[in-house]
Design a protein around this motif. Sequence first.
Motif, PDB file in Angstrom:
ATOM      1  N   ILE A   1       0.460  -1.471  -0.207  1.00  0.00           N
ATOM      2  CA  ILE A   1      -0.349   0.364   0.252  1.00  0.00           C
ATOM      3  C   ILE A   1       1.657   1.511   0.111  1.00  0.00           C
ATOM      4  O   ILE A   1       1.052   2.783  -0.449  1.00  0.00           O
ATOM      5  CB  ILE A   1      -1.190   0.278   1.003  1.00  0.00           C
ATOM      6  N   ALA A   2       2.249   0.953   0.252  1.00  0.00           N
ATOM      7  CA  ALA A   2       3.303   2.090   0.257  1.00  0.00           C
ATOM      8  C   ALA A   2       2.310   3.434   1.384  1.00  0.00           C
ATOM      9  O   ALA A   2       1.716   3.620   2.148  1.00  0.00           O
ATOM     10  CB  ALA A   2       3.972   2.874  -0.641  1.00  0.00           C
TER      11      ALA A   2
ATOM     12  N   GLU B   1       2.269  -3.408   4.455  1.00  0.00           N
ATOM     13  CA  GLU B   1       3.738  -2.608   3.995  1.00  0.00           C
ATOM     14  C   GLU B   1       4.107  -2.796   4.779  1.00  0.00           C
ATOM     15  O   GLU B   1       4.556  -3.556   6.054  1.00  0.00           O
ATOM     16  CB  GLU B   1       3.142  -1.087   4.363  1.00  0.00           C
TER      17      GLU B   1
ATOM     18  N   ARG C   1       4.237 -11.389   2.196  1.00  0.00           N
ATOM     19  CA  ARG C   1       5.614 -13.066   2.139  1.00  0.00           C
ATOM     20  C   ARG C   1       4.597 -13.413   3.266  1.00  0.00           C
ATOM     21  O   ARG C   1       4.837 -14.758   3.198  1.00  0.00           O
ATOM     22  CB  ARG C   1       6.672 -13.345   2.069  1.00  0.00           C
TER      23      ARG C   1
ATOM     24  N   ASP D   1       0.884  -4.399  -5.692  1.00  0.00           N
ATOM     25  CA  ASP D   1       1.477  -3.880  -6.123  1.00  0.00           C
ATOM     26  C   ASP D   1       2.475  -3.973  -5.410  1.00  0.00           C
ATOM     27  O   ASP D   1       3.045  -2.422  -4.834  1.00  0.00           O
ATOM     28  CB  ASP D   1       0.803  -2.225  -6.264  1.00  0.00           C
ATOM     29  N   VAL D   2       3.533  -4.960  -5.257  1.00  0.00           N
ATOM     30  CA  VAL D   2       4.744  -5.329  -4.342  1.00  0.00           C
ATOM     31  C   VAL D   2       6.034  -4.751  -4.973  1.00  0.00           C
ATOM     32  O   VAL D   2       7.012  -4.449  -5.045  1.00  0.00           O
ATOM     33  CB  VAL D   2       5.039  -6.108  -3.327  1.00  0.00           C
TER      34      VAL D   2
ATOM     35  N   ILE E   1       3.418 -14.420  -4.502  1.00  0.00           N
ATOM     36  CA  ILE E   1       2.525 -13.260  -2.896  1.00  0.00           C
ATOM     37  C   ILE E   1       0.938 -13.537  -3.187  1.00  0.00           C
ATOM     38  O   ILE E   1       0.239 -13.270  -1.967  1.00  0.00           O
ATOM     39  CB  ILE E   1       3.427 -12.454  -2.937  1.00  0.00           C
TER      40      ILE E   1
HETATM   41  N1  SAM Z   1       0.527   0.940  -4.234  1.00  0.00           N
HETATM   42  C1  SAM Z   1       1.095   1.942  -4.155  1.00  0.00           C
HETATM   43  C2  SAM Z   1       1.049   3.114  -4.601  1.00  0.00           C
HETATM   44  O1  SAM Z   1       0.118   2.983  -6.161  1.00  0.00           O
HETATM   45  O2  SAM Z   1       0.456   3.725  -4.361  1.00  0.00           O
HETATM   46  C3  SAM Z   1       2.501   2.169  -4.527  1.00  0.00           C
HETATM   47  C4  SAM Z   1       3.179   0.311  -4.297  1.00  0.00           C
HETATM   48  S1  SAM Z   1       5.244   0.197  -4.491  1.00  0.00           S
HETATM   49  C5  SAM Z   1       5.044   0.522  -6.416  1.00  0.00           C
HETATM   50  C6  SAM Z   1       5.484  -0.306  -3.973  1.00  0.00           C
HETATM   51  C7  SAM Z   1       5.354  -0.747  -2.149  1.00  0.00           C
HETATM   52  O3  SAM Z   1       5.994  -1.996  -2.088  1.00  0.00           O
HETATM   53  C8  SAM Z   1       6.250  -0.474  -1.794  1.00  0.00           C
HETATM   54  O4  SAM Z   1       6.264   0.409  -0.760  1.00  0.00           O
HETATM   55  C9  SAM Z   1       7.016  -1.370  -0.442  1.00  0.00           C
HETATM   56  O5  SAM Z   1       7.820  -1.163   0.343  1.00  0.00           O
HETATM   57  C10 SAM Z   1       6.224  -2.817  -1.041  1.00  0.00           C
HETATM   58  N2  SAM Z   1       7.135  -4.417  -0.546  1.00  0.00           N
HETATM   59  C11 SAM Z   1       7.404  -4.708  -1.240  1.00  0.00           C
HETATM   60  N3  SAM Z   1       7.597  -6.063  -0.438  1.00  0.00           N
HETATM   61  C12 SAM Z   1       6.453  -6.030   0.009  1.00  0.00           C
HETATM   62  C13 SAM Z   1       6.559  -7.309   0.915  1.00  0.00           C
HETATM   63  N4  SAM Z   1       7.190  -8.009   1.199  1.00  0.00           N
HETATM   64  N5  SAM Z   1       4.760  -6.868   1.856  1.00  0.00           N
HETATM   65  C14 SAM Z   1       4.655  -5.516   1.266  1.00  0.00           C
HETATM   66  N6  SAM Z   1       4.780  -4.770   0.765  1.00  0.00           N
HETATM   67  C15 SAM Z   1       6.271  -4.942   0.382  1.00  0.00           C
END
Ligand code: SAM
Length: 227
Positions: free
Chosen positions: A80-81, A103, A130, A148-149, A157
């Motif tokens: 969710i960032a 997140e 995960r 969206d990770v 995932i």
């Molecule tokens: N969806 C957001 C938006 O549109 O506002 C942008 C997301 S950004 C592209 C990807 C996000 O996924 C990052 O904040 C990152 O920290 C998170 N992320 C990556 N791996 C993750 C995991 N295993 N579990 C949860 N979050 C993860």
Amino acid sequence: MRVKEDENFKNVYWILDGKKLLATRNLTPGIKVYDETLKEVQGVEYRIWNPRRSKLAAAIYNGLKNFPFKRGSRILYLGIASGTTASHISDIIEESGVIFGVEVAHWVMRDLLRVAEHRKNIVPILESARRPYSYSWLVTEVDTIYEDVAQPDQVDILLKNADLFLKSGGVAVIAVKASSIDVTLPPKKIYKRVEREVLGTGKYELLESIDLSPYDPKHAMILFRKK
Ligand code: SAM
């Protein structure tokens, strides 16, 4: 300036102001989430939804047909960032809906907490997607999973979470960043590979696949329905 609700998607609006701009109705009038533009039309405040800041907005501009977000929807959002896209989903699902927002990065979570202070339909979860069992005590069955990770194992995932939380008939939305999966292959091949992996489980049907260029080159959004 005029405003028109989208013909197919409820609570999604187009502001006609010389240009045609996508927008949602601000659930928390006067409060911005990022640096989005606010527009007031006939006493109602709208937030402009920028397709260069949000892949879901880019998908709508590119002709998305299925939109699994409506008033009262229960959503599990993986990655969710700081809540840019989630804040627009929060506008759409209103107070009767809920977004469980997972997140893993704590510095991003700080910003999300500020957003969730005002938006009571966002439940922030600081955890890795995960490890879905670690938040299974909190998350209920959901109508939609939005992922969206940007990780190489993003299909895995998504499937783990969908097995646990997505209702039958629910929709899984995956934002695919081709370069996160394999930089050596053309993006279209990666999108097809993602489709094959999900459909190969036998548990889903493909709804649609949308290329997000030119807003987000080398990204696609793929939607599946759980059988
Ligand atoms: N969806 C957001 C938006 O549109 O506002 C942008 C997301 S950004 C592209 C990807 C996000 O996924 C990052 O904040 C990152 O920290 C998170 N992320 C990556 N791996 C993750 C995991 N295993 N579990 C949860 N979050 C993860």
